[in-house]
Design an enzyme around this catalytic site. Sequence first.
Site, PDB file in Angstrom:
ATOM      1  N   TYR A 175       0.965  -1.039   0.019  1.00  0.00           N
ATOM      2  CA  TYR A 175       0.012   0.080   0.096  1.00  0.00           C
ATOM      3  C   TYR A 175       0.869   1.290  -0.107  1.00  0.00           C
ATOM      4  CZ  TYR A 175      -3.182   3.473   1.690  1.00  0.00           C
ATOM      5  OH  TYR A 175      -4.014   4.714   1.831  1.00  0.00           O
ATOM      6  N   ASP A 214     -11.666   8.321   4.706  1.00  0.00           N
ATOM      7  CA  ASP A 214     -10.324   9.146   4.676  1.00  0.00           C
ATOM      8  C   ASP A 214     -10.582  10.606   4.432  1.00  0.00           C
ATOM      9  OD1 ASP A 214      -7.843  10.143   4.607  1.00  0.00           O
ATOM     10  OD2 ASP A 214      -7.033   8.666   2.916  1.00  0.00           O
TER      11      ASP A 214
END
Length: 129
Positions: free
Chosen positions: A14, A38
């Site tokens: 990631y 997020d």
Amino acid sequence: MPAPDQLRDVVATYIASVTAGDVDTIVGLYADDATLEDPYGGSVRRGREEIATHYSGMAGMKLEAELVTVRAVADTAAFQLDVRMHAGSRVTTISSIDVMTFDEQGRITAMRAYWGNDDVAVSDDPAGA
């Protein structure tokens, strides 16, 4: 349940993919019905299509993602991540604590990024134009 090393490997992939701006690889880490918050407390994105839309905003940006620390326990990984976004003569740094949960295959089922205005810093970029 995935092994802690497998979870740490997904986190490392990631981080590398964020730095590379590789949206396809990032989205491929998520389960089909995953959720993304997020920052946490904002809108919840559901499924790979909405998650891809979120990450597509970083296309063409000069980014650096640095893993500060990671903890992997059971089906969850929590990690501190500093992301630096370069734009001309400025660099914006977001310091976040991200929490990911995983399914049996090691795919992300949920990701929450914990950061707010106090976790954002803007400075001069000595390498910027």
